[in-house]
Design an enzyme around this catalytic site. Structure first.
Site, mmCIF file in Angstrom:
data_model
loop_
_atom_site.group_PDB
_atom_site.id
_atom_site.type_symbol
_atom_site.label_atom_id
_atom_site.label_comp_id
_atom_site.label_asym_id
_atom_site.label_seq_id
_atom_site.Cartn_x
_atom_site.Cartn_y
_atom_site.Cartn_z
ATOM 1 N N SER A 252 0.859 -1.177 0.000
ATOM 2 C CA SER A 252 0.000 0.000 0.000
ATOM 3 C C SER A 252 0.900 1.234 0.000
ATOM 4 O O SER A 252 2.006 1.195 -0.532
ATOM 5 C CB SER A 252 -0.942 -0.023 1.206
ATOM 6 O OG SER A 252 -1.853 1.051 1.160
ATOM 7 N N TYR B 128 -4.858 6.955 -6.982
ATOM 8 C CA TYR B 128 -3.755 6.242 -6.333
ATOM 9 C C TYR B 128 -4.072 5.980 -4.857
ATOM 10 O O TYR B 128 -3.859 4.875 -4.347
ATOM 11 C CB TYR B 128 -2.480 7.075 -6.465
ATOM 12 C CG TYR B 128 -1.228 6.397 -5.984
ATOM 13 C CD1 TYR B 128 -0.696 5.298 -6.643
ATOM 14 C CD2 TYR B 128 -0.547 6.878 -4.865
ATOM 15 C CE1 TYR B 128 0.481 4.686 -6.207
ATOM 16 C CE2 TYR B 128 0.623 6.278 -4.427
ATOM 17 C CZ TYR B 128 1.126 5.186 -5.092
ATOM 18 O OH TYR B 128 2.284 4.582 -4.651
#
Length: 332
Positions: free
Chosen positions: A156, A171
């Site tokens: 992540s 994103y």
């Protein structure tokens, strides 16, 4: 003896940045590595098979074992093929490191649908697709009585979990989704001996972050670089190794600091028996402690820019949005 001796590991996005450092580190720890990278640009366009091949050559030159795969994680059959590459080349698959990502940054009001979809296809769908094909293989092996440790290490980012960065709607959404997917996958795949965790790099110097203020500066030679993407590699290797007991965890990595993320957790609350009125909520909610996204962003930038006031921060956001806007488009 390395910590990953005998482990076959598939690493996506392993041609550059964090993925490359992970591939080199894993191989040095004894893993047989599938280096996946289609060699695309930051925005996902183009392609260069030499990017993955170069990392494989570097690993083999050091005495390690690796093969290249250039499929896209966003391609459903491509995700299956990269898992098959591990099985055909090394006979098994013990761990997957989902690292592939792209960026197409614009302000939300200007962000095209196809750009949002493209980022989510790589970051979120790609993480799911590769994990899904690996999970099917592991389920078959488990049902056949082969009970060994398997692992998934997702990737992540602070953008999406901790640092709200303007122009990164797609994103950030993808990274937050990966963290949520990690916890669900950990609960589902544990029955097959699979642990699922996630690393969340913060302020790592890669081609995606070099334009962020303060990220381009490197320390003098020989001094520890807290922004070096290599800082993530040993954390990912630990999570991928058979000695790790963790599952369902998201670990932030910033230089030499590793922190456990608690995810979305309940904070202060108000309560009444029955339905609230709007007027009552207006009076009571103002007393709840809340996190201000401006404060979070200012805190994230403190290391690079020093203390940033709210007015200065808004000026930076406006400038960033104007810079990212399509030519001739006004953002205000």
């Amino acid at each position: 003896m390395g910590s990953l001796d005998g482990r076959v590991v598939l690493i996506t996005g392993a041609g550059r940045g964090i993925g490359r450092e992970e591939a080199l580190f894993f191989a040095a720890e004894g893993a047989q590595v599938v280096v996946n990278d289609p060699g695309v640009a930051i925005d996902g366009t183009g392609g260069d098979a030499g990017v993955a091949a170069e990392v494989v050559e570097e690993i083999t030159a050091r005495g390690g074992q690796a093969v290249a795969n250039t499929d896209s994680v966003a391609d459903w059959d491509g995700a299956r093929r990269m898992v098959e590459t591990a099985l055909e080349s090394f006979g098994d698959l013990h761990a997957v490191v989902n690292n592939a990502t792209i960026e197409r940054n614009q302000g939300l009001a200007d962000l095209p649908e196809e750009d949002f979809d493209a980022v989510l296809a790589v970051k979120l769908k790609g993480t799911f697709a590769v994990t899904r094909w690996a999970a099917r293989h592991w389920r078959e092996r488990h049902r056949a009585g082969i009970r060994i440790d398997r692992a998934v290490v997702n990737t992540s980012s602070g953008s999406g979990l901790l640092n709200p960065l303007p122009t990164q709607a797609s994103y950030a959404a993808g990274n937050a989704g990966v963290a949520a997917l990690t916890t669900v996958a950990a609960l589902e795949l544990g029955r097959y001996g699979v642990r699922v965790n996630c690393v969340s790099p913060s302020m790592a110097r890669t081609r995606l972050t070099r334009t962020v203020p303060g990220m381009g500066q490197e320390p003098p030679a020989g001094r520890f670089d807290p922004l070096d993407p290599a800082a993530c590699a040993p954390v990912a290797a630990y999570l991928a190794g058979p000695a790790c007991p963790l599952t369902g965890q998201v670990l932030s990595v910033r230089g030499g600091t590793v922190a456990v993320n608690q995810g979305w957790s309940l904070g202060g609350h108000i309560h009444r028996d029955g339905l609230w009125s709007v007027e009552e909520l207006a009076e009571q909610v103002r007393e709840l402690p809340v996190d201000d996204p401006y404060d979070k962003l200012a805190q994230a930038l403190t290391g690079a820019l020093g203390t940033v006031g709210r007015d200065r921060l808004q000026e930076m956001i406006d400038a960033l949005l104007d810079q990212a806007a399509p030519s001739g488009t006004a953002t205000a």
